[in-house]
Scaffold this motif. Sequence first.
Motif, PDB file in Angstrom:
ATOM      1  N   GLU A   1      37.889 -15.578 -30.350  1.00  0.00           N
ATOM      2  CA  GLU A   1      36.575 -16.211 -30.449  1.00  0.00           C
ATOM      3  C   GLU A   1      36.285 -16.720 -31.864  1.00  0.00           C
ATOM      4  O   GLU A   1      35.272 -17.381 -32.081  1.00  0.00           O
ATOM      5  CB  GLU A   1      35.488 -15.208 -30.024  1.00  0.00           C
ATOM      6  CG  GLU A   1      35.612 -14.799 -28.575  1.00  0.00           C
ATOM      7  CD  GLU A   1      34.756 -13.615 -28.196  1.00  0.00           C
ATOM      8  OE1 GLU A   1      34.646 -13.357 -26.988  1.00  0.00           O
ATOM      9  OE2 GLU A   1      34.206 -12.929 -29.079  1.00  0.00           O
ATOM     10  N   THR A   2      37.182 -16.417 -32.787  1.00  0.00           N
ATOM     11  CA  THR A   2      36.972 -16.852 -34.165  1.00  0.00           C
ATOM     12  C   THR A   2      37.723 -18.156 -34.435  1.00  0.00           C
ATOM     13  O   THR A   2      38.658 -18.515 -33.719  1.00  0.00           O
ATOM     14  CB  THR A   2      37.424 -15.768 -35.169  1.00  0.00           C
ATOM     15  OG1 THR A   2      38.819 -15.518 -35.006  1.00  0.00           O
ATOM     16  CG2 THR A   2      36.641 -14.486 -34.974  1.00  0.00           C
ATOM     17  N   ASP A   3      37.309 -18.844 -35.486  1.00  0.00           N
ATOM     18  CA  ASP A   3      37.935 -20.122 -35.842  1.00  0.00           C
ATOM     19  C   ASP A   3      38.753 -19.977 -37.117  1.00  0.00           C
ATOM     20  O   ASP A   3      38.927 -18.877 -37.642  1.00  0.00           O
ATOM     21  CB  ASP A   3      36.870 -21.211 -35.972  1.00  0.00           C
ATOM     22  CG  ASP A   3      35.799 -20.887 -37.005  1.00  0.00           C
ATOM     23  OD1 ASP A   3      36.037 -20.024 -37.886  1.00  0.00           O
ATOM     24  OD2 ASP A   3      34.723 -21.489 -36.940  1.00  0.00           O
ATOM     25  N   LYS A   4      39.239 -21.086 -37.620  1.00  0.00           N
ATOM     26  CA  LYS A   4      40.081 -21.089 -38.815  1.00  0.00           C
ATOM     27  C   LYS A   4      39.342 -20.543 -40.045  1.00  0.00           C
ATOM     28  O   LYS A   4      39.950 -20.044 -40.975  1.00  0.00           O
ATOM     29  CB  LYS A   4      40.588 -22.511 -39.086  1.00  0.00           C
ATOM     30  CG  LYS A   4      41.705 -22.584 -40.079  1.00  0.00           C
ATOM     31  CD  LYS A   4      42.283 -23.980 -40.121  1.00  0.00           C
ATOM     32  CE  LYS A   4      43.474 -24.005 -41.058  1.00  0.00           C
ATOM     33  NZ  LYS A   4      44.137 -25.297 -41.041  1.00  0.00           N
TER      34      LYS A   4
ATOM     35  N   THR B   1      26.840 -15.817 -40.414  1.00  0.00           N
ATOM     36  CA  THR B   1      28.109 -15.868 -39.693  1.00  0.00           C
ATOM     37  C   THR B   1      28.451 -14.492 -39.121  1.00  0.00           C
ATOM     38  O   THR B   1      27.935 -13.469 -39.571  1.00  0.00           O
ATOM     39  CB  THR B   1      29.256 -16.337 -40.610  1.00  0.00           C
ATOM     40  OG1 THR B   1      29.364 -15.426 -41.698  1.00  0.00           O
ATOM     41  CG2 THR B   1      29.012 -17.743 -41.120  1.00  0.00           C
TER      42      THR B   1
ATOM     43  N   TYR C   1      35.246 -11.321 -36.780  1.00  0.00           N
ATOM     44  CA  TYR C   1      36.057 -10.640 -35.773  1.00  0.00           C
ATOM     45  C   TYR C   1      35.764  -9.137 -35.765  1.00  0.00           C
ATOM     46  O   TYR C   1      35.568  -8.527 -36.800  1.00  0.00           O
ATOM     47  CB  TYR C   1      37.546 -10.887 -36.060  1.00  0.00           C
ATOM     48  CG  TYR C   1      38.475  -9.924 -35.386  1.00  0.00           C
ATOM     49  CD1 TYR C   1      38.598  -9.917 -33.996  1.00  0.00           C
ATOM     50  CD2 TYR C   1      39.219  -9.018 -36.116  1.00  0.00           C
ATOM     51  CE1 TYR C   1      39.442  -9.017 -33.367  1.00  0.00           C
ATOM     52  CE2 TYR C   1      40.074  -8.121 -35.495  1.00  0.00           C
ATOM     53  CZ  TYR C   1      40.178  -8.119 -34.113  1.00  0.00           C
ATOM     54  OH  TYR C   1      41.011  -7.230 -33.498  1.00  0.00           O
TER      55      TYR C   1
ATOM     56  N   HIS D   1      33.358 -19.005 -33.555  1.00  0.00           N
ATOM     57  CA  HIS D   1      33.153 -20.434 -33.331  1.00  0.00           C
ATOM     58  C   HIS D   1      31.841 -20.637 -32.570  1.00  0.00           C
ATOM     59  O   HIS D   1      31.508 -19.869 -31.660  1.00  0.00           O
ATOM     60  CB  HIS D   1      34.330 -21.014 -32.530  1.00  0.00           C
ATOM     61  CG  HIS D   1      34.311 -22.492 -32.468  1.00  0.00           C
ATOM     62  ND1 HIS D   1      33.709 -23.169 -31.448  1.00  0.00           N
ATOM     63  CD2 HIS D   1      34.795 -23.426 -33.332  1.00  0.00           C
ATOM     64  CE1 HIS D   1      33.825 -24.473 -31.660  1.00  0.00           C
ATOM     65  NE2 HIS D   1      34.487 -24.650 -32.797  1.00  0.00           N
ATOM     66  N   HIS D   2      31.119 -21.672 -32.922  1.00  0.00           N
ATOM     67  CA  HIS D   2      29.792 -21.911 -32.342  1.00  0.00           C
ATOM     68  C   HIS D   2      29.812 -22.025 -30.813  1.00  0.00           C
ATOM     69  O   HIS D   2      28.834 -21.706 -30.159  1.00  0.00           O
ATOM     70  CB  HIS D   2      29.149 -23.156 -32.959  1.00  0.00           C
ATOM     71  CG  HIS D   2      29.874 -24.420 -32.652  1.00  0.00           C
ATOM     72  ND1 HIS D   2      30.938 -24.858 -33.408  1.00  0.00           N
ATOM     73  CD2 HIS D   2      29.703 -25.320 -31.657  1.00  0.00           C
ATOM     74  CE1 HIS D   2      31.384 -25.991 -32.901  1.00  0.00           C
ATOM     75  NE2 HIS D   2      30.656 -26.292 -31.839  1.00  0.00           N
ATOM     76  N   SER D   3      30.903 -22.451 -30.223  1.00  0.00           N
ATOM     77  CA  SER D   3      30.959 -22.608 -28.764  1.00  0.00           C
ATOM     78  C   SER D   3      30.849 -21.281 -28.032  1.00  0.00           C
ATOM     79  O   SER D   3      30.474 -21.250 -26.852  1.00  0.00           O
ATOM     80  CB  SER D   3      32.264 -23.308 -28.362  1.00  0.00           C
ATOM     81  OG  SER D   3      33.380 -22.511 -28.713  1.00  0.00           O
ATOM     82  N   ASN D   4      31.138 -20.184 -28.693  1.00  0.00           N
ATOM     83  CA  ASN D   4      31.081 -18.873 -28.049  1.00  0.00           C
ATOM     84  C   ASN D   4      29.664 -18.355 -27.844  1.00  0.00           C
ATOM     85  O   ASN D   4      29.434 -17.501 -26.990  1.00  0.00           O
ATOM     86  CB  ASN D   4      31.889 -17.854 -28.855  1.00  0.00           C
ATOM     87  CG  ASN D   4      33.363 -18.138 -28.741  1.00  0.00           C
ATOM     88  OD1 ASN D   4      33.946 -18.000 -27.681  1.00  0.00           O
ATOM     89  ND2 ASN D   4      33.958 -18.571 -29.840  1.00  0.00           N
TER      90      ASN D   4
END
Length: 136
Positions: free
Chosen positions: A14-17, A67, A70, A22-25
């Motif tokens: 669910e995390t991004d780079k 923010t 994880y 990530h906002h989509s979650n």
Amino acid sequence: MIEHSHSLRVLYPETDKMGTVHHSNYARYYEVARWELFRAIGIPYNEIENAGYMLPVIKMNFRFIKTIQYDELLTIKTVLKEIKGVRIWFTYKLYNSQSELVNTAETELAFVCKENWKPCPPPEFVLSAIEKAYLI
């Protein structure tokens, strides 16, 4: 007002780079919390679908405050704000492991008939469960 709290842990995918959720979650987190509120008042979502209704989201609004990383344990406080006609509104407050407010949101959904996707009044068993939960 009906309020329900639900906890979940942030998964690695669910995390991004950037190493944050990530906002989509957030949409998925709030969907889970919303259906857990329904379950808590005695209405599993599959009962709504089995009765011939769907509840698509027609509007959503998010406010990102902090923010999330994880493996954090999150708590979502969901409020069934209002039900009027074919529409139902929810608000959400998302807290991190330190009980800090990290996100707020609102969603608006509409009851539609499963057969034709036309707006329709909510089923009586949903209204009854909501009314009963308000009285508790």
